[in-house]
Design a protein around this motif. Structure first.
Motif, PDB file in Angstrom:
ATOM      1  N   GLY A 165       0.864  -1.312  -0.022  1.00 23.45           N
ATOM      2  CA  GLY A 165      -0.024  -0.205  -0.047  1.00 23.45           C
ATOM      3  C   GLY A 165       0.883   1.379  -0.152  1.00 23.45           C
ATOM      4  N   VAL A 166       0.315   2.397   0.141  1.00 19.66           N
ATOM      5  CA  VAL A 166       0.746   3.671   0.204  1.00 19.66           C
ATOM      6  C   VAL A 166       0.506   4.206   1.681  1.00 19.66           C
ATOM      7  N   PHE A 167       1.643   4.906   2.102  1.00 18.73           N
ATOM      8  CA  PHE A 167       1.397   5.785   3.306  1.00 18.73           C
ATOM      9  C   PHE A 167       1.442   7.314   2.567  1.00 18.73           C
ATOM     10  N   HIS A 168       0.023   7.652   2.480  1.00 16.25           N
ATOM     11  CA  HIS A 168      -0.312   8.808   1.783  1.00 16.25           C
ATOM     12  C   HIS A 168       0.233  10.071   2.362  1.00 16.25           C
ATOM     13  N   CYS A 169       0.794  11.032   1.588  1.00 15.63           N
ATOM     14  CA  CYS A 169       1.327  12.242   2.166  1.00 15.63           C
ATOM     15  C   CYS A 169       2.116  12.394   2.975  1.00 15.63           C
ATOM     16  N   PHE A 170       3.159  11.479   2.681  1.00 15.99           N
ATOM     17  CA  PHE A 170       4.416  11.630   3.926  1.00 15.99           C
ATOM     18  C   PHE A 170       4.858  12.930   3.962  1.00 15.99           C
ATOM     19  N   THR A 171       5.333  13.438   4.927  1.00 18.61           N
ATOM     20  CA  THR A 171       5.937  14.755   5.190  1.00 18.61           C
ATOM     21  C   THR A 171       6.969  14.664   6.418  1.00 18.61           C
ATOM     22  N   GLY A 172       7.183  13.581   6.619  1.00 15.05           N
ATOM     23  CA  GLY A 172       7.865  13.351   7.910  1.00 15.05           C
ATOM     24  C   GLY A 172       9.366  13.327   7.754  1.00 15.05           C
ATOM     25  N   ASN A 173      10.315  13.040   8.982  1.00  9.45           N
ATOM     26  CA  ASN A 173      11.752  13.099   9.038  1.00  9.45           C
ATOM     27  C   ASN A 173      12.281  11.644   8.646  1.00  9.45           C
ATOM     28  N   GLN A 174      13.657  11.438   8.620  1.00  7.43           N
ATOM     29  CA  GLN A 174      14.152  10.444   8.368  1.00  7.43           C
ATOM     30  C   GLN A 174      13.848   9.193   9.167  1.00  7.43           C
ATOM     31  N   GLN A 175      13.750   9.652  10.379  1.00  2.00           N
ATOM     32  CA  GLN A 175      13.552   8.453  11.183  1.00  2.00           C
ATOM     33  C   GLN A 175      11.945   7.845  11.032  1.00  2.00           C
ATOM     34  N   LEU A 205      13.988  12.531   1.823  1.00  2.00           N
ATOM     35  CA  LEU A 205      13.646  11.527   0.595  1.00  2.00           C
ATOM     36  C   LEU A 205      15.198  11.149   0.270  1.00  2.00           C
ATOM     37  N   ALA A 206      15.791  12.152  -0.372  1.00  2.45           N
ATOM     38  CA  ALA A 206      17.182  11.745  -1.016  1.00  2.45           C
ATOM     39  C   ALA A 206      18.185  10.958   0.108  1.00  2.45           C
ATOM     40  N   ALA A 207      18.074  11.342   1.248  1.00  2.00           N
ATOM     41  CA  ALA A 207      19.075  10.398   2.221  1.00  2.00           C
ATOM     42  C   ALA A 207      18.522   9.128   2.508  1.00  2.00           C
ATOM     43  N   VAL A 208      17.257   8.752   2.689  1.00  2.00           N
ATOM     44  CA  VAL A 208      16.942   7.355   3.207  1.00  2.00           C
ATOM     45  C   VAL A 208      15.813   6.603   2.493  1.00  2.00           C
ATOM     46  N   VAL A 209      15.314   7.322   1.327  1.00  2.00           N
ATOM     47  CA  VAL A 209      14.385   6.809   0.668  1.00  2.00           C
ATOM     48  C   VAL A 209      14.611   6.305  -0.727  1.00  2.00           C
ATOM     49  N   PRO A 210      14.758   5.076  -1.204  1.00  2.00           N
ATOM     50  CA  PRO A 210      15.223   4.992  -2.680  1.00  2.00           C
ATOM     51  C   PRO A 210      13.800   5.304  -3.452  1.00  2.00           C
TER      52      PRO A 210
END
Length: 270
Positions: A165-175, A205-210
């Motif tokens: 699924g999708v975690f919609h509207c992600f706006t969080g931090n790296q953790q 996103l660039a730091a931890v999300v492929p």
């Protein structure tokens, strides 16, 4: 410059905000390169409007049905019962048109941003719909504000039976991103917030999300990206999100579209 080819995985195109010019909004989306728009229901009434709009654009719009946490009230059990009837009807006929075939359970989740008045009802309604997804092998479209720990604890209970699924509207931090990415078959929905001046999302996103864990969305009519901020959002505006993502990941816009489309196909089968 080549025309982009992308998918808007979350747009409330059935909303009254689009009543006067929905056809023009769809046309602008097509011209911008949008190949599909996914419409989430938020309550029983919108199940009908979502399916209606999808029937008007059967090659373009696909429905998701569920009960949004902000719509959870004392009557949530009755609403869920009737929403489940819509879903079962859709899934019962192999001959039903694509426009009426449910592609996900959503928009569901937890939202304690404004109030915790229906906190326990939200938890029960969310878990019930997560069980549906596990049972029916459908992906989830999850909304979460000020409740990530509670949401994660419920998802963990069913993780082995969920298709993703999708975690919609992600706006969080790296953790927070890393915590959500522990669910292997889930991705983060990224929209207009990415473009906001004070947003740290590009760096996060660039730091931890492929790129294999991102899909595009508008949440239209809400959260229009810069330079359209303050206007009614629509699917054609995703081009600004694509541009900012390309900058953040140091790739071209076509690669952003290719990778996010692959992710959509993997999760939704569309």
């Amino acid at each position: 410059m080549s025309i982009l080819n992308y998918i808007d995985t979350h747009c409330h195109l059935d909303g009254e905000e689009f009543a006067e010019d929905r056809a023009a909004v769809v046309q602008r989306a097509r011209e911008a390169g949008c190949s599909h728009i996914f419409l989430p229901a938020i309550d029983l009434k919108s199940c009908h409007t979502v399916l209606d709009v999808c029937s008007q654009y059967p090659d373009f719009c696909r429905p998701m049905l569920g009960l949004h946490p902000e719509e959870v009230r004392a009557d949530w059990r009755q609403q869920l019962s009737q929403i489940r009837e819509y879903i079962d009807k859709s899934l019962s006929s192999l001959l039903s048109p694509l426009s009426s075939q449910i592609i996900a359970i959503g928009e569901i989740g937890l939202d304690y941003y404004w109030s915790r008045e229906y906190e326990h009802e939200q938890l029960e309604a969310f878990e019930e719909q997560v069980r549906w997804a596990a049972e029916l092998k459908l992906p989830l479209m999850i909304h979460c504000r000020k409740a990530q720990n509670e949401m994660v604890s419920i998802i963990k209970k069913y993780a082995h039976d969920l298709t993703g699924g999708v975690f919609h509207c992600f706006t969080g931090n790296q953790q927070e991103a890393l915590q959500l990415l522990e669910f292997d078959h889930f991705v983060l929905g990224i929209g207009g917030v990415l473009t906001f001046k004070k947003s740290h999302l590009p760096e996060t996103l660039a730091a931890v999300v492929p790129l294999s864990r991102i899909v595009l969305e508008t949440d239209a009519p809400y959260m229009a990206p810069v330079p359209m901020r303050g206007q009614r959002n629509e699917s054609s505006f995703i081009v600004h999100v694509i541009s900012r993502l390309a900058e953040a990941y140091n790739v071209d816009e076509e690669e952003i579209c290719e990778r996010t489309n692959e992710n959509v196909t993997r999760i939704f089968g569309v």
